[in-house]
Design a protein around this motif. Structure first.
Motif, PDB file in Angstrom:
ATOM      1  N   MET A 108       0.899  -1.191  -0.073  1.00 16.07           N
ATOM      2  CA  MET A 108       0.081  -0.117  -0.010  1.00 16.07           C
ATOM      3  C   MET A 108       0.836   1.171  -0.057  1.00 16.07           C
ATOM      4  SD  MET A 108      -2.711   1.186   2.941  1.00 16.07           S
ATOM      5  CE  MET A 108      -3.787  -0.413   2.760  1.00 16.07           C
ATOM      6  N   THR A 109       0.671   2.105  -1.055  1.00 10.04           N
ATOM      7  CA  THR A 109       1.562   3.605  -1.067  1.00 10.04           C
ATOM      8  C   THR A 109       1.049   4.234   0.418  1.00 10.04           C
ATOM      9  OG1 THR A 109       1.567   3.392  -3.570  1.00 10.04           O
ATOM     10  CG2 THR A 109       1.934   5.408  -2.156  1.00 10.04           C
ATOM     11  N   PRO A 110       1.868   4.908   0.823  1.00  7.31           N
ATOM     12  CA  PRO A 110       1.680   5.699   2.043  1.00  7.31           C
ATOM     13  C   PRO A 110       0.855   6.566   1.883  1.00  7.31           C
ATOM     14  CG  PRO A 110       4.056   5.056   1.863  1.00  7.31           C
ATOM     15  CD  PRO A 110       3.387   4.572   0.618  1.00  7.31           C
ATOM     16  N   THR A 111       0.149   7.210   2.715  1.00  6.97           N
ATOM     17  CA  THR A 111      -1.105   8.399   2.513  1.00  6.97           C
ATOM     18  C   THR A 111      -0.257   9.652   3.467  1.00  6.97           C
ATOM     19  OG1 THR A 111      -2.323   7.925   4.418  1.00  6.97           O
ATOM     20  CG2 THR A 111      -2.854   6.989   2.121  1.00  6.97           C
ATOM     21  N   THR A 112       0.647   9.066   4.447  1.00 12.23           N
ATOM     22  CA  THR A 112       1.016  10.053   5.607  1.00 12.23           C
ATOM     23  C   THR A 112       2.535   9.837   5.610  1.00 12.23           C
ATOM     24  OG1 THR A 112      -1.171  10.038   6.755  1.00 12.23           O
ATOM     25  CG2 THR A 112       0.874  10.768   7.779  1.00 12.23           C
ATOM     26  N   LEU A 113       3.287  10.819   5.602  1.00 12.35           N
ATOM     27  CA  LEU A 113       4.727  10.760   6.246  1.00 12.35           C
ATOM     28  C   LEU A 113       4.782  11.484   7.842  1.00 12.35           C
ATOM     29  CD1 LEU A 113       6.553  11.965   2.914  1.00 12.35           C
ATOM     30  CD2 LEU A 113       6.163   9.685   3.824  1.00 12.35           C
ATOM     31  N   PHE A 114       5.507  10.574   8.486  1.00  9.76           N
ATOM     32  CA  PHE A 114       6.112  11.073   9.667  1.00  9.76           C
ATOM     33  C   PHE A 114       7.713  11.213   9.391  1.00  9.76           C
ATOM     34  CE2 PHE A 114       3.114   8.629  12.821  1.00  9.76           C
ATOM     35  CZ  PHE A 114       2.182   9.416  12.527  1.00  9.76           C
ATOM     36  N   LEU A 115       8.146  12.637   9.781  1.00  9.97           N
ATOM     37  CA  LEU A 115       9.544  13.049   9.440  1.00  9.97           C
ATOM     38  C   LEU A 115      10.177  13.459  10.836  1.00  9.97           C
ATOM     39  CD1 LEU A 115       9.200  15.107   6.265  1.00  9.97           C
ATOM     40  CD2 LEU A 115       9.323  12.645   6.282  1.00  9.97           C
ATOM     41  N   ASP A 116      11.387  12.985  10.982  1.00  9.32           N
ATOM     42  CA  ASP A 116      12.211  13.600  12.013  1.00  9.32           C
ATOM     43  C   ASP A 116      12.952  14.667  11.500  1.00  9.32           C
ATOM     44  OD1 ASP A 116      13.763  13.547  14.430  1.00  9.32           O
ATOM     45  OD2 ASP A 116      15.543  12.461  13.326  1.00  9.32           O
ATOM     46  N   VAL A 117      13.444  15.455  12.299  1.00  8.92           N
ATOM     47  CA  VAL A 117      14.008  16.774  11.856  1.00  8.92           C
ATOM     48  C   VAL A 117      15.665  16.654  11.946  1.00  8.92           C
ATOM     49  CG1 VAL A 117      14.385  19.517  12.454  1.00  8.92           C
ATOM     50  CG2 VAL A 117      11.851  18.243  12.786  1.00  8.92           C
ATOM     51  N   GLY A 118      15.993  16.645  13.043  1.00  7.45           N
ATOM     52  CA  GLY A 118      17.428  16.492  13.201  1.00  7.45           C
ATOM     53  C   GLY A 118      18.002  15.277  12.639  1.00  7.45           C
ATOM     54  N   GLY A 119      18.961  15.442  11.772  1.00  8.08           N
ATOM     55  CA  GLY A 119      19.649  14.482  10.991  1.00  8.08           C
ATOM     56  C   GLY A 119      18.582  13.913   9.827  1.00  8.08           C
ATOM     57  N   VAL A 120      17.353  14.514   9.583  1.00  9.91           N
ATOM     58  CA  VAL A 120      16.755  14.292   8.141  1.00  9.91           C
ATOM     59  C   VAL A 120      16.755  15.450   7.406  1.00  9.91           C
ATOM     60  CG1 VAL A 120      14.731  13.673   7.155  1.00  9.91           C
ATOM     61  CG2 VAL A 120      15.604  12.192   9.167  1.00  9.91           C
ATOM     62  N   LEU A 121      15.763  16.506   8.096  1.00 10.83           N
ATOM     63  CA  LEU A 121      15.518  17.705   7.304  1.00 10.83           C
ATOM     64  C   LEU A 121      16.486  18.712   7.619  1.00 10.83           C
ATOM     65  CD1 LEU A 121      11.492  17.747   8.217  1.00 10.83           C
ATOM     66  CD2 LEU A 121      12.639  17.274   5.984  1.00 10.83           C
ATOM     67  N   LEU A 122      17.008  18.658   8.909  1.00 13.61           N
ATOM     68  CA  LEU A 122      18.046  19.586   9.242  1.00 13.61           C
ATOM     69  C   LEU A 122      19.107  18.938  10.077  1.00 13.61           C
ATOM     70  CD1 LEU A 122      15.717  22.280  10.919  1.00 13.61           C
ATOM     71  CD2 LEU A 122      16.355  22.303   8.722  1.00 13.61           C
ATOM     72  N   THR A 123      20.157  19.589  10.253  1.00 13.88           N
ATOM     73  CA  THR A 123      21.277  19.036  11.173  1.00 13.88           C
ATOM     74  C   THR A 123      20.669  19.041  12.595  1.00 13.88           C
ATOM     75  OG1 THR A 123      22.433  21.143  11.586  1.00 13.88           O
ATOM     76  CG2 THR A 123      23.158  19.939   9.744  1.00 13.88           C
ATOM     77  N   ASN A 124      21.595  18.089  13.311  1.00 15.09           N
ATOM     78  CA  ASN A 124      21.037  18.116  14.743  1.00 15.09           C
ATOM     79  C   ASN A 124      21.554  19.461  15.201  1.00 15.09           C
ATOM     80  OD1 ASN A 124      20.136  15.513  15.170  1.00 15.09           O
ATOM     81  ND2 ASN A 124      22.094  14.712  14.803  1.00 15.09           N
ATOM     82  N   GLY A 125      20.694  20.065  15.818  1.00 15.56           N
ATOM     83  CA  GLY A 125      21.057  21.686  16.303  1.00 15.56           C
ATOM     84  C   GLY A 125      21.844  21.748  17.472  1.00 15.56           C
ATOM     85  N   TRP A 126      21.903  20.681  18.664  1.00 17.75           N
ATOM     86  CA  TRP A 126      22.563  20.932  19.602  1.00 17.75           C
ATOM     87  C   TRP A 126      23.131  19.677  19.993  1.00 17.75           C
ATOM     88  CZ3 TRP A 126      25.472  24.356  21.534  1.00 17.75           C
ATOM     89  CH2 TRP A 126      25.634  24.704  22.962  1.00 17.75           C
ATOM     90  N   ASP A 127      23.797  18.830  19.386  1.00 19.70           N
ATOM     91  CA  ASP A 127      24.223  17.366  19.506  1.00 19.70           C
ATOM     92  C   ASP A 127      25.742  17.700  20.146  1.00 19.70           C
ATOM     93  OD1 ASP A 127      25.800  18.100  17.444  1.00 19.70           O
ATOM     94  OD2 ASP A 127      25.339  16.426  16.036  1.00 19.70           O
ATOM     95  N   HIS A 128      26.293  16.523  20.450  1.00 16.11           N
ATOM     96  CA  HIS A 128      27.589  16.529  21.143  1.00 16.11           C
ATOM     97  C   HIS A 128      28.653  17.209  20.287  1.00 16.11           C
ATOM     98  CE1 HIS A 128      28.413  13.228  18.357  1.00 16.11           C
ATOM     99  NE2 HIS A 128      29.688  13.353  18.702  1.00 16.11           N
ATOM    100  N   LEU A 129      28.716  17.360  18.956  1.00 19.72           N
ATOM    101  CA  LEU A 129      29.541  18.017  18.033  1.00 19.72           C
ATOM    102  C   LEU A 129      29.317  19.627  18.267  1.00 19.72           C
ATOM    103  CD1 LEU A 129      29.548  16.006  14.862  1.00 19.72           C
ATOM    104  CD2 LEU A 129      31.411  15.987  16.865  1.00 19.72           C
ATOM    105  N   ALA A 130      28.271  19.918  18.295  1.00 21.74           N
ATOM    106  CA  ALA A 130      27.657  21.398  18.432  1.00 21.74           C
ATOM    107  C   ALA A 130      28.206  21.757  19.794  1.00 21.74           C
ATOM    108  CB  ALA A 130      26.098  21.507  18.250  1.00 21.74           C
ATOM    109  N   ARG A 131      28.013  21.062  20.809  1.00 22.56           N
ATOM    110  CA  ARG A 131      28.140  21.447  22.258  1.00 22.56           C
ATOM    111  C   ARG A 131      29.746  21.424  22.298  1.00 22.56           C
ATOM    112  NH1 ARG A 131      24.255  17.668  23.056  1.00 22.56           N
ATOM    113  NH2 ARG A 131      25.700  15.968  23.943  1.00 22.56           N
ATOM    114  N   LYS A 132      30.547  20.695  21.945  1.00 28.20           N
ATOM    115  CA  LYS A 132      32.192  20.537  21.712  1.00 28.20           C
ATOM    116  C   LYS A 132      32.422  21.957  21.109  1.00 28.20           C
ATOM    117  CE  LYS A 132      33.964  16.146  22.152  1.00 28.20           C
ATOM    118  NZ  LYS A 132      35.017  15.153  21.375  1.00 28.20           N
ATOM    119  N   ARG A 133      31.576  22.445  19.866  1.00 29.86           N
ATOM    120  CA  ARG A 133      32.246  23.723  19.296  1.00 29.86           C
ATOM    121  C   ARG A 133      32.109  24.762  20.197  1.00 29.86           C
ATOM    122  NH1 ARG A 133      30.048  20.923  14.648  1.00 29.86           N
ATOM    123  NH2 ARG A 133      28.137  21.909  15.048  1.00 29.86           N
ATOM    124  N   ALA A 134      30.790  24.904  20.741  1.00 30.76           N
ATOM    125  CA  ALA A 134      30.295  25.868  22.028  1.00 30.76           C
ATOM    126  C   ALA A 134      31.515  25.898  22.963  1.00 30.76           C
ATOM    127  CB  ALA A 134      28.941  25.695  22.332  1.00 30.76           C
TER     128      ALA A 134
END
Length: 209
Positions: free
Chosen positions: A1-27
């Protein structure tokens, strides 16, 4: 069955992870903070923060500004928010699929209220998604199965009609355990191929920066 609805994650799919361990290290490097201490205090507070039970100001007070700093909260906030970038082509991909296939789109993500609001506004995610099931709104975080059940209720879609795109393997496993078909996202090309295998043709849609 072709999907009628999408569930989308944000961080790592649409956008980068905004405040992950790499971002915290940079901060920590940018503001000359003690990384280990900052990370320890973050680990004690972040789940509560993402569930909307600890405000942004309280999170900053506990993790960074529990002592006097030579920089302001505004400077630190600006740095945090600048860590968010769009993943090349992903927002455009789902926007085109939505129109082409008449899909309903729900964002299902773990995010703090302030970061969530900034990312929705900055990247115009409200033009893409019909509804946001964000941890800060519903006071639950993935991988809590109740969050996925709530997402199904809000979207008014049976599990068998939903396709979930997520970059965290455990969250994919939990969703599939509820009968939600899923794609483990790793890159634009492989996700396009997997979408096509579910009947969502992506021919002619190319990755863009």
């Amino acid at each position: 069955m072709t999907p009628t609805t999408l569930f989308l994650d944000v961080g790592g799919v649409l956008l980068t992870n905004g405040w992950d361990h790499l971002a915290r290290k940079r901060a920590a490097k940018h503001f000359m903070l003690k990384w280990a201490e900052m990370e320890y205090r973050h680990s004690l507070n972040f789940e509560t923060h993402e569930e909307g039970k600890l405000s942004f100001e309280a999170y900053l007070a506990r993790v960074v500004f529990y002592q006097k700093r030579p920089f302001t909260r505004s400077q630190f906030k600006r740095f945090m928010f600048k860590q968010s970038k769009a993943e090349p082509g992903m927002i455009e991909l789902f926007a085109q699929l939505k129109v082409k296939h008449g899909l309903k789109i729900a964002v299902v993500s773990n995010e703090s209220r302030e970061a969530n609001a900034y990312r929705i506004r900055k990247f115009k995610l409200n033009r893409l998604a019909d509804v946001f099931i964000s941890s800060c709104f519903v006071h639950m975080r993935k991988p809590d199965t109740d969050l996925f059940r709530l997402a199904l209720d809000i979207a008014q879609a049976p599990a068998g009609q939903v396709l979930y795109i997520e970059n965290t393997p455990l969250f994919v496993e939990v969703a599939e355990g509820l009968g939600i078909r899923s794609i483990l996202h790793t890159d634009f090309g492989s996700t396009c191929a997997k979408l096509a295998s579910f009947g969502l043709q992506t021919k002619g849609i190319r990755e863009s920066n």
